[in-house]
Design an enzyme around this catalytic site. Structure first.
Site, PDB file in Angstrom:
ATOM      1  N   GLY A  14      38.808  16.800  35.167  1.00  7.80           N
ATOM      2  CA  GLY A  14      39.497  17.933  35.801  1.00  7.80           C
ATOM      3  C   GLY A  14      38.956  18.218  37.193  1.00  7.80           C
ATOM      4  N   ILE A  19      38.243  24.676  40.513  1.00 11.16           N
ATOM      5  CA  ILE A  19      36.783  24.824  40.428  1.00 11.16           C
ATOM      6  C   ILE A  19      36.112  23.446  40.399  1.00 11.16           C
ATOM      7  CG2 ILE A  19      34.868  25.897  39.178  1.00 11.16           C
ATOM      8  CD1 ILE A  19      36.982  27.755  37.843  1.00 11.16           C
ATOM      9  N   GLY A  20      36.723  22.497  39.688  1.00 12.39           N
ATOM     10  CA  GLY A  20      36.143  21.153  39.590  1.00 12.39           C
ATOM     11  C   GLY A  20      36.015  20.493  40.955  1.00 12.39           C
ATOM     12  N   LYS A  41      44.121  14.096  35.225  1.00 12.95           N
ATOM     13  CA  LYS A  41      45.512  13.725  34.902  1.00 12.95           C
ATOM     14  C   LYS A  41      46.460  14.028  36.051  1.00 12.95           C
ATOM     15  CE  LYS A  41      48.723  14.794  31.097  1.00 12.95           C
ATOM     16  NZ  LYS A  41      48.857  15.639  29.882  1.00 12.95           N
ATOM     17  N   THR A 144      35.142  30.143  29.376  1.00 10.61           N
ATOM     18  CA  THR A 144      35.615  31.326  30.106  1.00 10.61           C
ATOM     19  C   THR A 144      35.228  32.625  29.405  1.00 10.61           C
ATOM     20  OG1 THR A 144      37.657  32.520  30.658  1.00 10.61           O
ATOM     21  CG2 THR A 144      37.829  30.933  28.910  1.00 10.61           C
ATOM     22  N   ASP A 145      35.136  33.704  30.163  1.00 13.96           N
ATOM     23  CA  ASP A 145      34.898  35.029  29.566  1.00 13.96           C
ATOM     24  C   ASP A 145      36.057  35.464  28.681  1.00 13.96           C
ATOM     25  OD1 ASP A 145      36.754  35.554  31.596  1.00 13.96           O
ATOM     26  OD2 ASP A 145      35.556  37.088  32.600  1.00 13.96           O
ATOM     27  N   TYR A 168      45.903  30.532  25.801  1.00 13.97           N
ATOM     28  CA  TYR A 168      44.909  29.921  26.700  1.00 13.97           C
ATOM     29  C   TYR A 168      43.501  30.181  26.182  1.00 13.97           C
ATOM     30  CZ  TYR A 168      41.570  29.739  30.564  1.00 13.97           C
ATOM     31  OH  TYR A 168      40.439  29.502  31.324  1.00 13.97           O
ATOM     32  N   LYS A 207      47.894  32.004  40.469  1.00 11.67           N
ATOM     33  CA  LYS A 207      46.951  33.024  40.007  1.00 11.67           C
ATOM     34  C   LYS A 207      47.005  34.253  40.921  1.00 11.67           C
ATOM     35  CE  LYS A 207      45.456  30.112  36.854  1.00 11.67           C
ATOM     36  NZ  LYS A 207      44.815  28.921  37.276  1.00 11.67           N
ATOM     37  N   LEU A 208      46.476  35.396  40.428  1.00  5.01           N
ATOM     38  CA  LEU A 208      46.697  36.675  41.123  1.00  5.01           C
ATOM     39  C   LEU A 208      46.396  36.629  42.623  1.00  5.01           C
ATOM     40  CD1 LEU A 208      47.276  39.820  40.945  1.00  5.01           C
ATOM     41  CD2 LEU A 208      44.800  40.068  40.826  1.00  5.01           C
ATOM     42  N   ARG A 232      38.978  42.984  36.146  1.00  8.77           N
ATOM     43  CA  ARG A 232      38.405  41.639  36.124  1.00  8.77           C
ATOM     44  C   ARG A 232      37.129  41.672  36.963  1.00  8.77           C
ATOM     45  NH1 ARG A 232      41.688  41.646  32.707  1.00  8.77           N
ATOM     46  NH2 ARG A 232      43.360  40.140  32.278  1.00  8.77           N
ATOM     47  N   ARG A 291      52.328  41.574  31.148  1.00  8.09           N
ATOM     48  CA  ARG A 291      52.089  40.340  30.396  1.00  8.09           C
ATOM     49  C   ARG A 291      51.879  40.718  28.926  1.00  8.09           C
ATOM     50  NH1 ARG A 291      46.692  37.376  32.381  1.00  8.09           N
ATOM     51  NH2 ARG A 291      48.074  36.317  33.843  1.00  8.09           N
TER      52      ARG A 291
HETATM   53  P1  NAD Z   1      42.894  24.153  37.434  1.00 12.74           P
HETATM   54  O1  NAD Z   1      44.137  24.373  36.636  1.00 12.74           O
HETATM   55  O2  NAD Z   1      42.896  24.425  38.895  1.00 12.74           O
HETATM   56  O3  NAD Z   1      42.382  22.661  37.252  1.00 12.74           O
HETATM   57  C1  NAD Z   1      42.457  21.976  36.037  1.00 12.74           C
HETATM   58  C2  NAD Z   1      42.375  20.485  36.344  1.00 12.74           C
HETATM   59  O4  NAD Z   1      42.379  19.768  35.100  1.00 12.74           O
HETATM   60  C3  NAD Z   1      43.557  19.960  37.159  1.00 12.74           C
HETATM   61  O5  NAD Z   1      43.095  19.118  38.188  1.00 12.74           O
HETATM   62  C4  NAD Z   1      44.390  19.191  36.138  1.00 12.74           C
HETATM   63  O6  NAD Z   1      45.122  18.111  36.707  1.00 12.74           O
HETATM   64  C5  NAD Z   1      43.300  18.683  35.203  1.00 12.74           C
HETATM   65  N1  NAD Z   1      43.781  18.397  33.851  1.00 12.74           N
HETATM   66  C6  NAD Z   1      44.559  19.176  33.055  1.00 12.74           C
HETATM   67  N2  NAD Z   1      44.779  18.553  31.877  1.00 12.74           N
HETATM   68  C7  NAD Z   1      44.113  17.376  31.926  1.00 12.74           C
HETATM   69  C8  NAD Z   1      43.938  16.314  31.008  1.00 12.74           C
HETATM   70  N3  NAD Z   1      44.520  16.331  29.796  1.00 12.74           N
HETATM   71  N4  NAD Z   1      43.175  15.254  31.369  1.00 12.74           N
HETATM   72  C9  NAD Z   1      42.589  15.216  32.611  1.00 12.74           C
HETATM   73  N5  NAD Z   1      42.722  16.189  33.513  1.00 12.74           N
HETATM   74  C10 NAD Z   1      43.478  17.263  33.179  1.00 12.74           C
HETATM   75  O7  NAD Z   1      41.779  25.025  36.694  1.00 12.74           O
HETATM   76  P2  NAD Z   1      40.469  25.713  37.276  1.00 12.74           P
HETATM   77  O8  NAD Z   1      40.793  27.101  37.645  1.00 12.74           O
HETATM   78  O9  NAD Z   1      39.820  24.808  38.253  1.00 12.74           O
HETATM   79  O10 NAD Z   1      39.594  25.780  35.941  1.00 12.74           O
HETATM   80  C11 NAD Z   1      38.690  24.718  35.614  1.00 12.74           C
HETATM   81  C12 NAD Z   1      38.030  25.047  34.304  1.00 12.74           C
HETATM   82  O11 NAD Z   1      37.351  26.293  34.407  1.00 12.74           O
HETATM   83  C13 NAD Z   1      39.008  25.207  33.148  1.00 12.74           C
HETATM   84  O12 NAD Z   1      38.425  24.637  31.998  1.00 12.74           O
HETATM   85  C14 NAD Z   1      39.145  26.716  32.988  1.00 12.74           C
HETATM   86  O13 NAD Z   1      39.457  27.056  31.657  1.00 12.74           O
HETATM   87  C15 NAD Z   1      37.761  27.160  33.373  1.00 12.74           C
HETATM   88  N6  NAD Z   1      37.652  28.520  33.914  1.00 12.74           N
HETATM   89  C16 NAD Z   1      38.483  28.918  34.943  1.00 12.74           C
HETATM   90  C17 NAD Z   1      38.356  30.186  35.477  1.00 12.74           C
HETATM   91  C18 NAD Z   1      39.236  30.662  36.605  1.00 12.74           C
HETATM   92  O14 NAD Z   1      39.232  31.863  36.924  1.00 12.74           O
HETATM   93  N7  NAD Z   1      39.990  29.792  37.281  1.00 12.74           N
HETATM   94  C19 NAD Z   1      37.379  31.069  34.967  1.00 12.74           C
HETATM   95  C20 NAD Z   1      36.539  30.620  33.932  1.00 12.74           C
HETATM   96  C21 NAD Z   1      36.692  29.341  33.422  1.00 12.74           C
HETATM   97  P1  TYD Z   2      45.166  35.725  36.635  1.00 10.08           P
HETATM   98  O1  TYD Z   2      44.818  35.338  38.031  1.00 10.08           O
HETATM   99  O2  TYD Z   2      46.350  35.087  35.984  1.00 10.08           O
HETATM  100  O3  TYD Z   2      43.848  35.514  35.762  1.00 10.08           O
HETATM  101  P2  TYD Z   2      43.551  35.932  34.221  1.00 10.08           P
HETATM  102  O4  TYD Z   2      44.812  36.196  33.519  1.00 10.08           O
HETATM  103  O5  TYD Z   2      42.887  34.694  33.740  1.00 10.08           O
HETATM  104  O6  TYD Z   2      42.642  37.112  34.299  1.00 10.08           O
HETATM  105  O7  TYD Z   2      45.377  37.294  36.574  1.00 10.08           O
HETATM  106  C1  TYD Z   2      44.364  38.180  37.009  1.00 10.08           C
HETATM  107  C2  TYD Z   2      44.850  39.581  36.730  1.00 10.08           C
HETATM  108  O8  TYD Z   2      45.998  39.845  37.544  1.00 10.08           O
HETATM  109  C3  TYD Z   2      45.310  39.799  35.298  1.00 10.08           C
HETATM  110  O9  TYD Z   2      44.971  41.118  34.885  1.00 10.08           O
HETATM  111  C4  TYD Z   2      46.799  39.632  35.371  1.00 10.08           C
HETATM  112  C5  TYD Z   2      47.137  40.171  36.763  1.00 10.08           C
HETATM  113  N1  TYD Z   2      48.331  39.556  37.398  1.00 10.08           N
HETATM  114  C6  TYD Z   2      49.349  40.365  37.880  1.00 10.08           C
HETATM  115  O10 TYD Z   2      49.298  41.613  37.794  1.00 10.08           O
HETATM  116  N2  TYD Z   2      50.441  39.772  38.441  1.00 10.08           N
HETATM  117  C7  TYD Z   2      50.553  38.424  38.539  1.00 10.08           C
HETATM  118  O11 TYD Z   2      51.596  37.931  39.050  1.00 10.08           O
HETATM  119  C8  TYD Z   2      49.478  37.599  38.075  1.00 10.08           C
HETATM  120  C9  TYD Z   2      49.560  36.102  38.166  1.00 10.08           C
HETATM  121  C10 TYD Z   2      48.380  38.224  37.506  1.00 10.08           C
END
Ligand code: NAD
Ligand code: TYD
Length: 391
Positions: A14, A19-20, A41, A144-145, A168, A207-208, A232, A291
């Site tokens: 990933g 984040i990756g 992927k 994740t939290d 999720y 994302k938000l 959050r 949501r």
């Molecule tokens: P992202 O959706 O930006 O990236 C996910 C990556 O995984 C993508 O590059 C995608 O192509 C790849 N991927 C998906 N399915 C796959 C598969 N089957 N095989 C190989 N690659 C695959 O997500 P992110 O925000 O970078 O999150 C990364 C990790 O951190 C995730 O596990 C997520 O649950 C975790 N996480 C994210 C947050 C956040 O706020 N974004 C917070 C805490 C934890």
């Molecule tokens: P999000 O970025 O989807 O992260 P998570 O659901 O993992 O916390 O959403 C962050 C917060 O913002 C969450 O409380 C949902 C809210 N949100 C909106 O109010 N409108 C939107 O269009 C989106 C994507 C999120």
């Protein structure tokens, strides 16, 4: 324990996501000899452009390789894990709203995919004592939290019960529990991180924060769910990536580490701050249908990670400013991310919500004045209705 040192070989699954890719860019930029293979992927969320800075630097590019493939495919995974000193699994479907529309891919990657990775690590772990490889590989599962569920008061600690409430979060909980079971049952060297809501450059615009920044740059409506008072704890992406690396190098096998953010804020305050920075009016905000199952608050205790020697570096105001500046400077990147299947997704998620919100959620001129202020306008009542009806 076999925590990887400098010059190790890491398999980053990933690693083309948000984040990756930050992790890959930051670790390779240290120029300490670490070699990285990314397995990704390239779903709608994965983007090779996120790794362009690495590929443009010849010293880093020589220590980097990219494989397009699925973590749920044992044929692809086996040989890559055989070459690795450690595997860091970022791969996941990561958007709660998409998990509500269709959970299937979340389970395939979050449960079956993690299982395939763990089986490959188990095989390599068994080869190590017989001299088949130099040491057993470490496996870090990025979680994740959200596995704690909604936290009304106080701060989640690592030993608290898991109570995920979205598909999720349930898939993420399943993945980390499976990883932990492989530590207990087969003795795998597993560590787990639970990160807070992360934001920063290269964040997918679904994302938000990136959705609202990119919509606001185009003067489009900002769909805020429910009353916008969900809380959050925001974590800058480089801090999240740094904490993951810290746990990879120093964490104790079998342990879970919370990675909290630097700012516990209601969504309304986040939106007010980003509008102020962008110089855009609060009148872009639409309070839309919530949501389903929306978690009200996430908040974690970070004492365990702190005792391992990690502290976040980036304050929310600085991280938000850097993020907004990055989106302003990288319009081609985010316009590409908002292409392809984007319109179909956006319509499905927001068209109905925005259509019904427009009828009820006109924001008063007083609220618009808040664009230059940090505070959320006082004349917008919980539930999104203006406190006074405008003529
Ligand atoms: P992202 O959706 O930006 O990236 C996910 C990556 O995984 C993508 O590059 C995608 O192509 C790849 N991927 C998906 N399915 C796959 C598969 N089957 N095989 C190989 N690659 C695959 O997500 P992110 O925000 O970078 O999150 C990364 C990790 O951190 C995730 O596990 C997520 O649950 C975790 N996480 C994210 C947050 C956040 O706020 N974004 C917070 C805490 C934890
Ligand atoms: P999000 O970025 O989807 O992260 P998570 O659901 O993992 O916390 O959403 C962050 C917060 O913002 C969450 O409380 C949902 C809210 N949100 C909106 O109010 N409108 C939107 O269009 C989106 C994507 C999120």
């Amino acid at each position: 324990m076999s925590a990887p040192g400098p010059a190790s070989r890491l398999l980053i699954t990933g690693g083309a996501g948000f984040i990756g890719s930050c992790y890959v860019r930051d670790v390779l930029a240290r120029r300490d000899g670490t070699r990285i293979t990314v397995l990704d992927k390239l779903t709608y969320a994965g983007n090779r452009a996120n790794l362009a800075p690495v590929e443009a630097d010849s010293e880093q590019a020589a220590r980097f390789s990219f494989v397009r493939g699925d973590i749920a495919d044992p044929e692809v995974v086996g040989p890559l894990v055989a070459e690795a000193d450690a595997v860091v699994n970022f791969a996941a479907e990561s958007h709660v709203d998409r998990s509500i529309l269709d959970p299937t891919a979340f389970l395939r990657t979050g449960v079956d995919g993690v299982h395939v990775l763990l089986e490959a690590v188990r095989r390599e772990t068994e080869r190590a004592p017989a001299g088949g490889r130099r040491a057993e590989p470490r496996f870090l599962q990025v979680s994740t939290d959200e596995v704690y569920g909604s936290v009304a008061a106080g701060f989640s600690r690592e030993g608290d019960p898991l109570a995920p409430r979205s598909p999720y979060a349930a898939a993420k909980a399943a993945g980390e529990l499976l990883a932990r079971s492989y530590h207990v049952t087969y003795g795998l060297d597993v560590v787990i991180t639970r990160g807070a809501n992360t934001y920063g450059p290269y964040h997918h615009p679904e994302k938000l924060i990136p959705l609202f920044v990119t919509n606001a740059l185009d003067d489009r409506a900002l769909p805020l769910y429910g009353d916008g008072m969900q809380v959050r704890d925001w974590l800058y992406v480089a801090d999240h990536a740094g904490a993951i690396d810290h746990v990879l190098r120093r964490g104790n096998a079998g342990e879970v580490y919370n990675v909290p953010g630097a700012a516990e804020l209601p969504n309304r305050d986040v939106v007010a701050q980003l509008l102020a920075r962008l110089g855009k009016p609060w009148s872009l905000v639409r309070f839309v249908e919530d949501r389903p199952g929306h978690d009200r608050r996430y908040a974690m205790d970070g004492a365990k990670l702190a005792s391992l020697g990690w502290t976040n570096q980036v304050a929310f105001a600085d991280g938000l400013a850097a993020t907004i500046d990055w989106f302003r400077a990288n319009e081609a990147w985010w316009r590409a991310a908002r292409s392809g299947e984007w319109d179909a997704y956006y319509d499905r998620q927001y068209a109905g919500r925005l259509a019904s919100a427009d009828a009820v959620a006109e924001v008063s001129p007083g609220a618009q004045a808040a664009a230059g202020a940090e505070a959320v306008p006082a004349d917008v009542a919980p539930g999104g209705q203006p406190a006074e009806t405008e003529a």
